[in-house]
Write a protein that holds these residues in place. Structure first.
Motif, PDB file in Angstrom:
ATOM      1  N   GLY A   1       2.204   1.920  -3.362  1.00 12.83           N
ATOM      2  CA  GLY A   1       1.220   2.290  -4.369  1.00 12.83           C
ATOM      3  C   GLY A   1       0.707   1.157  -5.222  1.00 12.83           C
ATOM      4  O   GLY A   1       0.018   1.392  -6.224  1.00 12.83           O
ATOM      5  N   TYR A   2       0.995  -0.089  -4.838  1.00 11.22           N
ATOM      6  CA  TYR A   2       0.529  -1.239  -5.607  1.00 11.22           C
ATOM      7  C   TYR A   2      -0.806  -1.782  -5.093  1.00 11.22           C
ATOM      8  O   TYR A   2      -1.504  -2.509  -5.790  1.00 11.22           O
TER       9      TYR A   2
ATOM     10  N   SER B   1      -4.199  -1.497  -6.774  1.00 10.20           N
ATOM     11  CA  SER B   1      -4.371  -0.128  -7.242  1.00 10.20           C
ATOM     12  C   SER B   1      -3.839  -0.017  -8.665  1.00 10.20           C
ATOM     13  O   SER B   1      -3.192  -0.938  -9.184  1.00 10.20           O
ATOM     14  N   SER B   2      -4.082   1.108  -9.294  1.00 15.85           N
ATOM     15  CA  SER B   2      -3.625   1.301 -10.669  1.00 15.85           C
ATOM     16  C   SER B   2      -2.100   1.302 -10.777  1.00 15.85           C
ATOM     17  O   SER B   2      -1.540   1.096 -11.856  1.00 15.85           O
TER      18      SER B   2
ATOM     19  N   ALA C   1      -4.396  -0.728  -2.665  1.00 19.91           N
ATOM     20  CA  ALA C   1      -5.202   0.307  -2.016  1.00 19.91           C
ATOM     21  C   ALA C   1      -5.929  -0.292  -0.827  1.00 19.91           C
ATOM     22  O   ALA C   1      -6.400  -1.436  -0.893  1.00 19.91           O
ATOM     23  N   GLN C   2      -6.024   0.475   0.270  1.00 16.62           N
ATOM     24  CA  GLN C   2      -6.713   0.001   1.470  1.00 16.62           C
ATOM     25  C   GLN C   2      -7.947   0.846   1.715  1.00 16.62           C
ATOM     26  O   GLN C   2      -7.902   2.070   1.664  1.00 16.62           O
ATOM     27  N   ASN C   3      -9.058   0.168   1.954  1.00 11.70           N
ATOM     28  CA  ASN C   3     -10.304   0.848   2.287  1.00 11.70           C
ATOM     29  C   ASN C   3     -10.869   0.180   3.535  1.00 11.70           C
ATOM     30  O   ASN C   3     -11.536  -0.859   3.462  1.00 11.70           O
TER      31      ASN C   3
ATOM     32  N   SER D   1      -7.280  -3.979  -2.105  1.00 11.49           N
ATOM     33  CA  SER D   1      -7.444  -4.295  -3.528  1.00 11.49           C
ATOM     34  C   SER D   1      -6.233  -3.761  -4.279  1.00 11.49           C
ATOM     35  O   SER D   1      -5.493  -2.902  -3.766  1.00 11.49           O
TER      36      SER D   1
ATOM     37  N   ALA E   1       0.833  -1.200   0.000  1.00 13.54           N
ATOM     38  CA  ALA E   1       0.000   0.000   0.000  1.00 13.54           C
ATOM     39  C   ALA E   1       0.871   1.254   0.000  1.00 13.54           C
ATOM     40  O   ALA E   1       0.594   2.220  -0.713  1.00 13.54           O
TER      41      ALA E   1
END
Length: 256
Positions: A59-60, A71-72, A62-64, A69, A56
Protein backbone atom coordinates in the motif's frame (compact mmCIF):
# COMPACT_ATOMS: atom_id res chain seq x y z
CA UNK A 1 22.93 4.20 -5.59
CA UNK A 2 26.06 2.55 -4.27
CA UNK A 3 25.80 -1.22 -4.06
CA UNK A 4 28.97 -1.69 -2.01
CA UNK A 5 28.39 -4.13 0.82
CA UNK A 6 28.48 -2.44 4.21
CA UNK A 7 30.73 -3.75 6.94
CA UNK A 8 27.78 -4.33 9.29
CA UNK A 9 26.79 -7.99 8.87
CA UNK A 10 23.27 -7.21 10.07
CA UNK A 11 22.71 -4.68 7.28
CA UNK A 12 19.70 -5.72 5.16
CA UNK A 13 20.52 -4.90 1.56
CA UNK A 14 17.02 -5.72 0.33
CA UNK A 15 15.42 -3.29 2.78
CA UNK A 16 17.93 -0.63 1.76
CA UNK A 17 17.02 -1.12 -1.89
CA UNK A 18 13.33 -0.83 -1.09
CA UNK A 19 13.88 2.42 0.75
CA UNK A 20 16.01 3.68 -2.14
CA UNK A 21 13.11 3.07 -4.51
CA UNK A 22 10.70 4.94 -2.21
CA UNK A 23 13.18 7.79 -1.93
CA UNK A 24 13.57 8.07 -5.69
CA UNK A 25 10.06 9.51 -6.03
CA UNK A 26 10.05 13.30 -5.71
CA UNK A 27 8.49 16.40 -7.25
CA UNK A 28 10.60 15.92 -10.38
CA UNK A 29 9.71 12.21 -10.61
CA UNK A 30 6.21 11.81 -9.14
CA UNK A 31 5.44 9.01 -11.58
CA UNK A 32 7.91 6.46 -12.97
CA UNK A 33 7.91 3.40 -15.12
CA UNK A 34 9.79 0.29 -14.05
CA UNK A 35 12.74 1.25 -16.27
CA UNK A 36 12.85 4.78 -14.88
CA UNK A 37 12.80 3.53 -11.28
CA UNK A 38 15.63 1.12 -12.05
CA UNK A 39 17.67 3.88 -13.65
CA UNK A 40 17.01 6.32 -10.80
CA UNK A 41 18.23 3.86 -8.18
CA UNK A 42 20.91 1.98 -10.09
CA UNK A 43 19.07 -1.31 -9.60
CA UNK A 44 18.40 -3.97 -12.19
CA UNK A 45 14.95 -4.03 -13.79
CA UNK A 46 14.21 -7.37 -12.15
CA UNK A 47 15.08 -6.07 -8.68
CA UNK A 48 13.17 -2.81 -9.19
CA UNK A 49 10.15 -4.81 -10.39
CA UNK A 50 10.09 -7.06 -7.30
CA UNK A 51 10.46 -4.06 -5.00
CA UNK A 52 7.73 -2.02 -6.69
CA UNK A 53 5.31 -4.96 -6.70
CA UNK A 54 5.99 -5.52 -3.00
CA UNK A 55 5.53 -1.84 -2.17
CA UNK A 56 2.29 -1.84 -4.15
CA UNK A 57 1.05 -4.88 -2.23
CA UNK A 58 1.88 -3.12 1.06
CA UNK A 59 0.00 0.00 0.00
CA UNK A 60 2.96 2.37 -0.27
CA UNK A 61 2.97 2.54 -4.07
CA UNK A 62 0.12 2.69 -6.59
CA UNK A 63 0.35 1.10 -10.05
CA UNK A 64 -1.48 2.40 -13.09
CA UNK A 65 -0.57 0.30 -16.08
CA UNK A 66 3.17 0.66 -16.63
CA UNK A 67 3.50 3.60 -14.25
CA UNK A 68 4.10 3.70 -10.51
CA UNK A 69 3.57 6.51 -8.00
CA UNK A 70 3.53 6.89 -4.23
CA UNK A 71 0.18 6.21 -2.61
CA UNK A 72 -1.34 7.89 0.42
CA UNK A 73 -0.23 4.89 2.48
CA UNK A 74 3.28 6.34 2.59
CA UNK A 75 1.93 9.08 4.87
CA UNK A 76 1.63 6.52 7.67
CA UNK A 77 5.41 6.46 7.93
CA UNK A 78 5.65 10.24 8.20
CA UNK A 79 2.82 10.53 10.70
CA UNK A 80 4.34 7.76 12.79
CA UNK A 81 7.54 9.80 13.08
CA UNK A 82 5.65 12.97 14.02
CA UNK A 83 3.71 11.03 16.67
CA UNK A 84 6.98 10.11 18.39
CA UNK A 85 8.08 13.76 18.61
CA UNK A 86 6.07 14.79 21.66
CA UNK A 87 7.42 18.34 21.61
CA UNK A 88 5.63 19.13 18.33
CA UNK A 89 2.23 18.88 20.01
CA UNK A 90 3.43 21.34 22.65
CA UNK A 91 4.96 23.61 20.03
CA UNK A 92 1.98 23.86 17.68
CA UNK A 93 -0.25 26.30 19.64
CA UNK A 94 2.75 28.37 20.70
CA UNK A 95 3.95 28.68 17.11
CA UNK A 96 0.47 29.70 16.01
CA UNK A 97 0.46 32.42 18.66
CA UNK A 98 3.86 33.67 17.48
CA UNK A 99 2.69 33.81 13.89
CA UNK A 100 -0.48 35.70 14.84
CA UNK A 101 1.36 38.07 17.19
CA UNK A 102 3.92 39.15 14.59
CA UNK A 103 1.81 38.54 11.48
CA UNK A 104 4.76 36.57 10.11
CA UNK A 105 5.51 32.92 9.38
CA UNK A 106 6.72 30.59 12.12
CA UNK A 107 8.35 27.23 11.39
CA UNK A 108 9.99 24.27 13.13
CA UNK A 109 12.55 21.97 11.53
CA UNK A 110 15.10 19.30 12.31
CA UNK A 111 18.60 18.89 10.86
CA UNK A 112 19.46 15.96 8.60
CA UNK A 113 23.02 16.02 7.27
CA UNK A 114 23.18 19.19 5.11
CA UNK A 115 19.44 19.82 4.95
CA UNK A 116 16.63 20.86 7.24
CA UNK A 117 13.26 19.11 7.21
CA UNK A 118 10.17 21.08 8.15
CA UNK A 119 8.04 19.46 10.86
CA UNK A 120 5.54 22.26 11.46
CA UNK A 121 4.78 25.60 9.84
CA UNK A 122 2.32 28.46 10.25
CA UNK A 123 2.56 30.74 7.21
CA UNK A 124 1.31 34.30 7.59
CA UNK A 125 2.31 35.78 4.26
CA UNK A 126 3.84 34.34 1.10
CA UNK A 127 7.57 35.13 1.29
CA UNK A 128 9.43 32.42 -0.61
CA UNK A 129 8.92 31.50 -4.24
CA UNK A 130 8.64 27.83 -3.22
CA UNK A 131 5.77 26.43 -1.19
CA UNK A 132 6.91 25.24 2.23
CA UNK A 133 5.08 22.41 3.97
CA UNK A 134 5.76 19.60 6.43
CA UNK A 135 8.49 17.44 4.88
CA UNK A 136 9.97 20.21 2.73
CA UNK A 137 13.78 20.19 2.66
CA UNK A 138 16.05 23.21 2.31
CA UNK A 139 19.86 23.63 2.49
CA UNK A 140 20.78 23.85 6.17
CA UNK A 141 23.80 26.12 5.76
CA UNK A 142 21.67 28.84 4.18
CA UNK A 143 18.67 28.81 6.51
CA UNK A 144 18.49 30.13 10.05
CA UNK A 145 16.79 26.89 11.13
CA UNK A 146 19.74 24.88 9.86
CA UNK A 147 22.59 27.17 10.75
CA UNK A 148 21.68 27.37 14.44
CA UNK A 149 21.56 23.56 14.68
CA UNK A 150 24.78 23.03 12.74
CA UNK A 151 26.60 25.03 15.40
CA UNK A 152 26.11 22.24 17.94
CA UNK A 153 28.12 19.74 15.87
CA UNK A 154 31.74 19.13 16.82
CA UNK A 155 34.41 20.64 14.59
CA UNK A 156 35.22 17.48 12.63
CA UNK A 157 31.59 16.72 11.86
CA UNK A 158 30.80 20.30 10.88
CA UNK A 159 33.72 20.35 8.46
CA UNK A 160 32.72 16.97 7.04
CA UNK A 161 29.28 18.30 6.17
CA UNK A 162 30.70 21.56 4.85
CA UNK A 163 33.09 19.77 2.53
CA UNK A 164 30.29 17.58 1.20
CA UNK A 165 28.45 20.66 -0.09
CA UNK A 166 28.29 21.80 -3.64
CA UNK A 167 28.37 25.47 -2.69
CA UNK A 168 26.42 27.81 -4.92
CA UNK A 169 25.41 31.46 -4.76
CA UNK A 170 21.63 31.53 -4.39
CA UNK A 171 21.69 35.33 -4.17
CA UNK A 172 24.37 38.07 -4.13
CA UNK A 173 24.30 37.80 -0.31
CA UNK A 174 25.05 34.07 -0.17
CA UNK A 175 28.22 33.19 1.75
CA UNK A 176 30.26 31.05 -0.64
CA UNK A 177 33.60 30.98 1.18
CA UNK A 178 33.80 27.76 3.20
CA UNK A 179 35.86 29.23 6.04
CA UNK A 180 33.52 32.22 6.33
CA UNK A 181 30.53 29.90 6.41
CA UNK A 182 32.14 27.82 9.15
CA UNK A 183 32.84 30.94 11.20
CA UNK A 184 29.29 32.23 10.78
CA UNK A 185 27.88 28.95 12.07
CA UNK A 186 30.15 29.10 15.12
CA UNK A 187 29.28 32.75 15.78
CA UNK A 188 25.57 31.98 15.66
CA UNK A 189 25.96 29.10 18.07
CA UNK A 190 27.90 31.32 20.49
CA UNK A 191 25.21 34.00 20.51
CA UNK A 192 22.37 31.49 20.75
CA UNK A 193 20.46 32.52 17.63
CA UNK A 194 20.91 32.77 13.88
CA UNK A 195 19.81 35.45 11.45
CA UNK A 196 20.05 34.60 7.77
CA UNK A 197 19.51 37.64 5.59
CA UNK A 198 18.62 37.09 1.92
CA UNK A 199 21.19 34.31 1.47
CA UNK A 200 18.76 31.68 0.19
CA UNK A 201 16.30 33.95 -1.58
CA UNK A 202 16.06 37.68 -2.18
CA UNK A 203 13.83 39.41 0.36
CA UNK A 204 13.80 36.48 2.80
CA UNK A 205 15.05 37.33 6.31
CA UNK A 206 14.66 34.97 9.26
CA UNK A 207 15.77 34.42 12.85
CA UNK A 208 15.96 31.02 14.59
CA UNK A 209 16.73 29.60 18.01
CA UNK A 210 17.38 25.97 19.03
CA UNK A 211 15.04 23.56 20.80
CA UNK A 212 16.74 21.37 23.42
CA UNK A 213 15.82 18.07 25.00
CA UNK A 214 16.10 17.52 28.75
CA UNK A 215 19.69 16.39 28.36
CA UNK A 216 20.59 19.74 26.79
CA UNK A 217 20.98 18.39 23.26
CA UNK A 218 19.77 20.54 20.36
CA UNK A 219 17.09 18.49 18.60
CA UNK A 220 15.34 21.08 16.41
CA UNK A 221 14.89 24.80 15.86
CA UNK A 222 12.12 27.37 15.58
CA UNK A 223 12.19 30.48 13.45
CA UNK A 224 10.20 33.53 12.46
CA UNK A 225 10.63 34.66 8.86
CA UNK A 226 9.73 37.95 7.24
CA UNK A 227 10.36 40.03 4.15
CA UNK A 228 13.40 42.28 4.36
CA UNK A 229 11.30 45.34 3.49
CA UNK A 230 9.08 44.84 6.53
CA UNK A 231 11.49 44.11 9.36
CA UNK A 232 15.11 45.10 9.99
CA UNK A 233 17.71 42.83 11.58
CA UNK A 234 17.66 45.00 14.73
CA UNK A 235 13.89 44.72 14.95
CA UNK A 236 14.18 40.94 14.71
CA UNK A 237 16.60 40.91 17.63
CA UNK A 238 14.50 43.30 19.70
CA UNK A 239 10.97 42.04 18.93
CA UNK A 240 11.18 38.47 17.68
CA UNK A 241 14.10 37.03 19.64
CA UNK A 242 12.75 37.41 23.21
CA UNK A 243 9.43 35.74 22.29
CA UNK A 244 11.16 33.02 20.29
CA UNK A 245 13.39 32.22 23.24
CA UNK A 246 10.46 32.18 25.66
CA UNK A 247 8.55 29.77 23.42
CA UNK A 248 11.48 27.40 22.91
CA UNK A 249 12.09 27.32 26.66
CA UNK A 250 8.50 26.16 27.14
CA UNK A 251 8.87 23.57 24.41
CA UNK A 252 12.24 22.31 25.63
CA UNK A 253 10.74 21.67 29.05
CA UNK A 254 8.27 19.23 27.49
CA UNK A 255 10.75 17.20 25.44
CA UNK A 256 11.09 13.65 26.72
Amino acid sequence: MSQEKPQDKEFMATLAKGLAVLGSFDKHRPVMTLSQAAQATGLSRATARRILRTLAELGYVAQNGREFSLSSGILQLGFAYLATQNWIEQATPLMRQLSEQFHESCSAAILEETEIVYLARFPARRIMSVTLAVGTRLPAFYTSLGRIQLGFLDEAELWRRLKSLCIEAYTPSTITDMQALYERVREDQAQGFSIVDEELERGLRSIAVPVFDRAGQAIAALNVSTHSTRTTRNEMRERFLPRLRAVTEQISGSVA
